[in-house]
Design a protein around this motif. Structure first.
Motif, short mmCIF file in Angstrom:
data_model
loop_
_atom_site.label_atom_id
_atom_site.label_comp_id
_atom_site.label_asym_id
_atom_site.label_seq_id
_atom_site.Cartn_x
_atom_site.Cartn_y
_atom_site.Cartn_z
N TRP A 1 3.55 13.72 -3.54
CA TRP A 1 3.18 13.55 -4.95
C TRP A 1 2.64 12.15 -5.13
N ASP A 2 1.35 12.01 -5.02
CA ASP A 2 0.73 10.68 -5.03
C ASP A 2 0.27 10.37 -6.46
N ASN A 3 1.15 9.73 -7.20
CA ASN A 3 0.84 9.46 -8.61
C ASN A 3 0.09 8.13 -8.75
N ALA A 4 -0.95 8.01 -7.95
CA ALA A 4 -1.72 6.76 -7.89
C ALA A 4 -2.29 6.35 -9.26
N TYR A 5 -2.58 7.35 -10.11
CA TYR A 5 -3.20 7.05 -11.41
C TYR A 5 -2.26 7.38 -12.57
N GLY A 6 -0.97 7.20 -12.30
CA GLY A 6 0.08 7.59 -13.23
C GLY A 6 0.05 6.89 -14.58
N SER B 1 0.81 -1.22 0.00
CA SER B 1 0.00 0.00 0.00
C SER B 1 0.84 1.27 0.00
N SER B 2 0.61 2.12 -0.99
CA SER B 2 1.33 3.40 -1.02
C SER B 2 0.80 4.33 0.08
N LEU B 3 -0.46 4.16 0.43
CA LEU B 3 -1.03 4.99 1.50
C LEU B 3 -0.27 4.76 2.80
N THR C 1 0.80 -0.52 -7.47
CA THR C 1 0.10 -1.33 -8.48
C THR C 1 -1.30 -1.73 -8.00
N SER C 2 -1.80 -1.04 -6.97
CA SER C 2 -3.11 -1.43 -6.43
C SER C 2 -4.17 -1.53 -7.52
N LYS C 3 -4.18 -0.57 -8.44
CA LYS C 3 -5.18 -0.60 -9.50
C LYS C 3 -4.56 -0.98 -10.84
N ILE C 4 -3.47 -1.74 -10.74
CA ILE C 4 -2.86 -2.34 -11.93
C ILE C 4 -3.02 -3.86 -11.80
#
Ligand code: PLP
Length: 425
Positions: free
Chosen positions: A219-224, A99-101, A256-259
Motif C-alpha cells: 500500500w504505497d500511499n506516496a500521495y496521501g 526513500s520509501s521505495l 516526505t519525498s514530495k513534502i
C-alpha cells in the motif's frame, strides 16, 4: 478540432502536411524540455528551506541523544507525528531512511529470502520453476514494476478502474492462485492516473479470501496528503484488514519525498504486529538505526499534522496552475478530436493520457525529436509493455510554467501527428 472521423482522407492529409511544417519549425527552436519524471520544481524546493534550520538541539523527549546510534524503529516523536497525520498506530510504524521505495524493495526482498509466518521464501518458487506473482494495477508506477522484475516476481496486469483495481478480477485471481503473493496499490492520486480508492475497494481488498496465506498488499500511499483540487479521504486499510481478520495483510508505505526534499526526507512503513516484529528482526541486521537527526528536523519543523497539511496546501498553490495549464491546453486542442483521452486528477503528480491505439510510442519519439522528453511509452505497464501502446504519463511539476507551455504545445502537436498518421495509413 472536430472529431477525426468527421474529416475526409484528403482533409486529414492536408492537416498532416500543415502539422508537419509546424513540427519542423518547432525542431528548429532546439528546445530541451523535460516532462518525464515527477520531481518537485525548484520553486517548491525553495519553500522547504526552513527545514534546514533544524534540528535545534538533539536531545529527544525521552532523553536519548539523537546524534548517536540506535532507535531502529525511529524516534517516538516522529512516529507520533506521522501516525497522527495518517491515522496509524505509532507503535506499528518504523521510520526508515530517505526513500520509501527502498523500504518496499527491502520488505519484498525479505519475503523472497526468508518468507513470512513460516511460509516458504518467495524466491524458492522461482528456483522450483514457477515464480511467485504480483498483481499490478495498470497503468501504474514503473519503479514498482522494476522491483518485481529485479526480484524475479512475475507481474500480472489488472485494470485500474475509476475507484481502484478491478476487484472482480483481483478477488477471483487471488482466491484461485496460491502463487499470487501480492498486489501493488497507490491508493490516493495514483501514479499516473490520479485514481483514488473507494471505501468499498479498500474493504474488499482487506477482507477478500486469498489462496496464499502469505498474500500481502503493498500500500504505497506516496500521495496521501498531496491534494491539489480536492481533499480526498481514504479509508484506513490497516484498520480494515484488522476488522477483516487479516491484521498482517498490508504493508503501508509513505514518505516526505514530495513534502520536503526528495532524497533527503523521511519514509515510513507500518503494518500489523507480527509483520513489524519480523521486519525489525531483518532490519536490525541491516542497520543500527536510520538518520534520527533528520527525523528530529522534520518533527521540529512541522510540529503538528495540521502544519503538514497547511504546507501541502501552499505547495498545491504552486502545482495547481501547472495542472490547470496542461488540462486547459489538452481541452483546447484535443477535446472532442477522438485522438486522446486523459485523466483529471484531484491531486498527486501526474496526468495520464491515452492516445489512439498504437500511437503512444510514436508520439513520445516525435516529442523527443523536437526536444521534449516524456516518460517512455510503455513505462506505466509491467515489462514496459503497454498492450495497446496508448498510455503516456505527463509530469507537469518540474518545468517552469513557460517551459511547460512550450512543452505542451509540442506534445499536442505530436499527439495530433501520430494520431492522424495512424488514421490515414
Ligand atoms: N511511490 C510512488 C507511487 C511514486 O510515484 C514515487 C515517486 O515518484 C515513489 C514511491 C518514490 O518514493 P520515495 O521517494 O519515498 O522513495
Amino acid at each position: 478540432m472536430k472529431h477525426v472521423t468527421e474529416y475526409s482522407k484528403q482533409e486529414l492529409n492536408d492537416m498532416l502536411k500543415e502539422l508537419t511544417i509546424q513540427f519542423q519549425e518547432a525542431k528548429k527552436l532546439n528546445l530541451k524540455l523535460n516532462m518525464a519524471r515527477g520531481k518537485p520544481s525548484a520553486d517548491q524546493l525553495d519553500m522547504n528551506m526552513g527545514l534546514l534550520e533544524f534540528p535545534k538541539g538533539f536531545m529527544l523527549e525521552d532523553g536519548t541523544d539523537a546524534r548517536n546510534y540506535g532507535v531502529l524503529e525511529g524516534i517516538p516523536e516522529c512516529r507520533r507525528l506521522f501516525g497522527q497525520l495518517l491515522g496509524l498506530d505509532p507503535d506499528l510504524i518504523i521510520i526508515g531512511g530517505n526513500s520509501s521505495l527502498n523500504l518496499m524493495f527491502d520488505t519484498i526482498s525479505f519475503h523472497c529470502l526468508f518468507g513470512t509466518e513460516g511460509e516458504k521464501p518467495w524466491s524458492f518458487y522461482g528456483y522450483e520453476g514457477s515464480p511467485v506473482k504480483f498483481l499490478c494495477p495498470v497503468p501504474g508506477y514503473d519503479r514498482h514494476f522494476q522491483i518485481c522484475g529485479e526480484l524475479g516476481i512475475q507481474m500480472i496486469p489488472v485494470p485500474l478502474l475509476e475507484d481502484g483495481p478491478d476487484m472482480e478480477m483481483v478477488e477471483t485471481m487471488v482466491r484461485e492462485d496460491a502463487s499470487i503473493k501480492g498486489i501493488w496499490c497507490v491508493p490516493l492520486h495514483s501514479n499516473p492516473q490520479g485514481v483514488c480508492y473507494s471505501d468499498r475497494v479498500v474493504d474488499r481488498l482487506a477482507s477478500m479470501e486469498t489462496a496464499a496465506p502469505d498474500f500481502r498488499i503493498f500500500w504505497d500511499n506516496a500521495y496521501g496528503v498531496h491534494h491539489i483540487y480536492e481533499e480526498v479521504p481514504l479509508k484506513n486499510i490497516l484498520e480494515a484488514c484488522e476488522a477483516g481478520g487479516h491484521p498482517n495483510r498490508t504493508y503501508y508505505f509513505f514518505s516526505t519525498s514530495k513534502i520536503t526534499f526528495p532524497g533527503a526526507g523521511v519514509s515510513l512503513i507500518a503494518s500489523g504486529p507480527d509483520n513489524m516484529k519480523e521486519l525489525k528482526g531483518h532490519l536490525s541486521s541491516q542497520t543500527i538505526g536510520h538518520d534520527k537527526l533528520n527525523q528530529l528536523r522534520h518533527v521540529q519543523y512541522f510540529k503538528t499534522p495540521e502544519n503538514i497539511r497547511a504546507h501541502m496546501k501552499a505547495l498545491a498553490k504552486v502545482l495547481r496552475p501547472k495542472f490547470d495549464m496542461v488540462l486547459k491546453r489538452l481541452e483546447e486542442e484535443l477535446e472532442g478530436s477522438g485522438l486522446a483521452v486523459w485523466s483529471h486528477p484531484k491531486g498527486g503528480y501526474f496526468i495520464s493520457l491515452d492516445t489512439l491505439e498504437g500511437c503512444a510510442k510514436r508520439t513520445v519519439e516525435l516529442a523527443k525529436e523536437a526536444g521534449v522528453t516524456l516518460t517512455g511509452a510503455g513505462a506505466t505497464y509491467p515489462y514496459k509493455k503497454d498492450p495497446k501502446d496508448r498510455n503516456i504519463r505527463i509530469a507537469p511539476t518540474y518545468p517552469t510554467p513557460e517551459e511547460l507551455k512550450a512543452a505542451m504545445d509540442i506534445f499536442i502537436l505530436c499527439v495530433k501527428i501520430a494520431g492522424i498518421e495512424s488514421v490515414v495509413n
